[in-house]
Enzyme design. Structure first.
Site, PDB file in Angstrom:
ATOM      1  NE  ARG A  33      -3.854  -2.334   2.168  1.00 45.65           N
ATOM      2  CZ  ARG A  33      -4.046  -3.727   1.873  1.00 45.65           C
ATOM      3  NH1 ARG A  33      -2.844  -4.312   1.928  1.00 45.65           N
ATOM      4  NH2 ARG A  33      -4.884  -4.402   2.190  1.00 45.65           N
ATOM      5  NE  ARG A 129      -4.616 -16.819  -4.069  1.00 43.68           N
ATOM      6  CZ  ARG A 129      -3.824 -15.953  -3.204  1.00 43.68           C
ATOM      7  NH1 ARG A 129      -2.697 -15.399  -3.463  1.00 43.68           N
ATOM      8  NH2 ARG A 129      -4.635 -15.374  -2.292  1.00 43.68           N
ATOM      9  CB  SER A 173     -11.570 -10.316   0.536  1.00 44.16           C
ATOM     10  OG  SER A 173     -10.579 -10.059  -0.265  1.00 44.16           O
ATOM     11  CG  ASP A 326      -2.430 -13.917   5.297  1.00 45.12           C
ATOM     12  OD1 ASP A 326      -3.204 -14.599   4.405  1.00 45.12           O
ATOM     13  OD2 ASP A 326      -1.915 -12.928   5.084  1.00 45.12           O
ATOM     14  NE  ARG A 357      -1.476 -20.192   2.730  1.00 38.41           N
ATOM     15  CZ  ARG A 357      -1.244 -18.904   2.624  1.00 38.41           C
ATOM     16  NH1 ARG A 357      -2.027 -17.906   3.469  1.00 38.41           N
ATOM     17  NH2 ARG A 357      -0.452 -18.354   2.223  1.00 38.41           N
TER      18      ARG A 357
END
Ligand code: S3P
Length: 445
Positions: A33, A129, A173, A326, A357
């Site tokens: 960012r 993805r 998200s 994460d 994952r």
């Protein structure tokens, strides 16, 4: 991905307790960012502590390809010369996003409201993805998408002017939220995003820091509505990027699972939308000590002290998933050494990260002799009660940095070696992982 084409296997071992004081590298989310907003400000933004990982380099290269300058000086400080909101140029070639979903989705947001066309490509992991989550709102704003449906390669034709929208996130998200807010910067009027559950708020904080008008309201149903005023003028900033709690989680759990260890981790970003891992560990009986608190780049930072401890199995509240999304792979490693069963649910999003994952962790844990049950949306792990796990397997990391680091940590307390098939993906987020672990006493064997 790294230049080498040959997989680099990794096996870490601890010859005794881990000990020492380490400092984790800059936060990946904040680093992306800082480069993006620096590139949209008018004048020079100076960034200290930028994460020098491959994902962030992909963002820097993309900003250069769209007209900004982003250079690292000899002392490790980054200087970004911005082009101003609305000033991005059409890149000459495809933008190579490597392994980085954050770069792809946030940059697609920026392109969506500029009169330019950009094509995004990525590695084998990123190319699997889903992109529909950003295509839907950015199309509503007027951008056009072509290429490979929901997957990369993806070409974005930005709209000029774009249309302001109000968009309720169907999935929790921060990447989707940020894509829409960044698109809103160059869109006339006010662009709004509603999130029913809080996700990391680095975009909102940094947009404000750069002088954008951002408001956050709580709606009657408890959701947050974030609004950004378009056609913003961003003022260049001096930013110090705090350390990444997502990276800190690896030495933290390493200390937790290796008997006798005591480790201090400095420079850990403690933004409340990121500290779910500390809450999850507390639910399993471990309060991580925060020794001192300060601030960096408009974000809270602290020093963590962790000692070896025996976690108690239990249920991790699914509500905290967006605050530690994460950190689940490394939490699963911690749970492998707990006393009793640990249940983690509400984790559908783990299936669309750098790898699936849930499936990949489940397969690796089984290979290492840890009893688990994989669920559609989670996992149940039977802990060893602090005893070494069997190990004795080579685990596939599937181009996923966090899977590679998680199994490297699992191997620190295993009867037989745990080999990670390929350590190269680690450099996407934590290029100094191996030297840092070595300083604590965990060495490659
Ligand atoms: C990120 C948001 C999260 C996280 C990713 C970084 C960000 O993804 O998994 O590593 O910087 O906004 P989602 O927003 O898809 O959950």
């Amino acid at each position: 991905m790294s230049a080498s084409v040959t997989p680099v296997p990794l096996c870490l071992s601890a010859t005794g307790p881990l000990s020492g004081r380490v400092r984790v590298p800059g936060d990946k989310s904040i680093s992306h960012r800082a480069l993006m907003l620096g590139a949209l400000a008018v004048g020079e933004t100076v960034i200290d502590g930028l994460l020098e990982g491959e994902d962030v380099h992909a963002t820097a290269a993309a900003m250069r390809a769209m007209g900004a300058q982003a250079e690292r000086s000899a002392e490790g400080r980054w200087h970004v010369q911005g082009v101003g909101v609305g000033g991005l140029l059409q890149p000459q070639g495809a933008l190579d996003m490597g392994n980085s979903g954050t770069s792809t989705r946030l940059l697609a947001g920026l392109v969506a409201s500029h009169a330019i066309r950009a094509t995004f490509v990525g590695d084998a992991s990123l190319s699997k993805r889903p992109m529909q989550r950003i295509i839907t709102p950015l199309s509503q704003m007027g951008a056009r998408f072509s290429g490979n449906g929901d997957r990369l390669p993806m070409t974005v034709d930005g709209a000029s002017p774009a249309l302001p929208i109000e968009y309720r996130l169907p999935v929790a998200s921060a990447q989707v939220k940020s894509a829409v807010l960044l698109a809103g910067l160059n869109t006339p009027g006010i662009t709004r995003v509603i999130e029913s559950v809080p996700t990391r708020d680095h975009s909102e904080r940094m947009l404000r820091g750069f002088g954008a008008q951002v408001t956050v309201e709580t709606l009657p149903d408890g959701a947050r509505r974030i609004s950004v005023q378009g056609e913003a003028e961003l003022k260049p900033q001096q930013i110090t990027v705090p350390g990444d709690i997502s990276s800190a989680a690896f030495p933290l759990v390493a200390a937790l699972v290796v008997p006798g260890s005591e480790v201090v981790i400095e420079n850990v970003g403690l933004n409340p939308t990121r500290t779910g891992i500390l809450d999850a560990l507390a639910m399993l009986g471990l309060e991580v000590a925060i020794e001192s608190r300060s601030e960096a780049g408009g974000e809270p930072v602290g020093v963590l002290r962790v000692r070896h401890a025996l976690l108690k199995g239990g249920e991790v509240d699914p509500a905290i998933a967006p605050l530690m999304i994460d950190e689940y792979p490394i939490l699963m490693v911690a749970a492998a050494f707990a006393e009793g069963k640990t249940v983690m649910r509400g984790l559908e999003e783990l299936r669309v990260k750098e790898s699936d994952r849930l499936a990949v962790m489940a397969a690796g844990l089984v290979a290492c002799g840890v009893p688990i049950e994989e669920l559609e949306d989670g996992i149940v792990i039977q802990g060893s009660g602090g005893a070494p796990v069997p190990g004795g397997a080579t685990v596939a990391s599937h181009l996923d940095h966090r899977i590679a680091m998680s199994f490297a940590v699992l191997g620190l307390n295993a009867k037989a070696p745990v080999v990670v098939d390929d350590a190269r993906p680690i450099s996407t987020s934590f290029p100094d992982f191996l030297p840092l672990m070595a300083r604590l006493g965990a060495l490659p064997r």
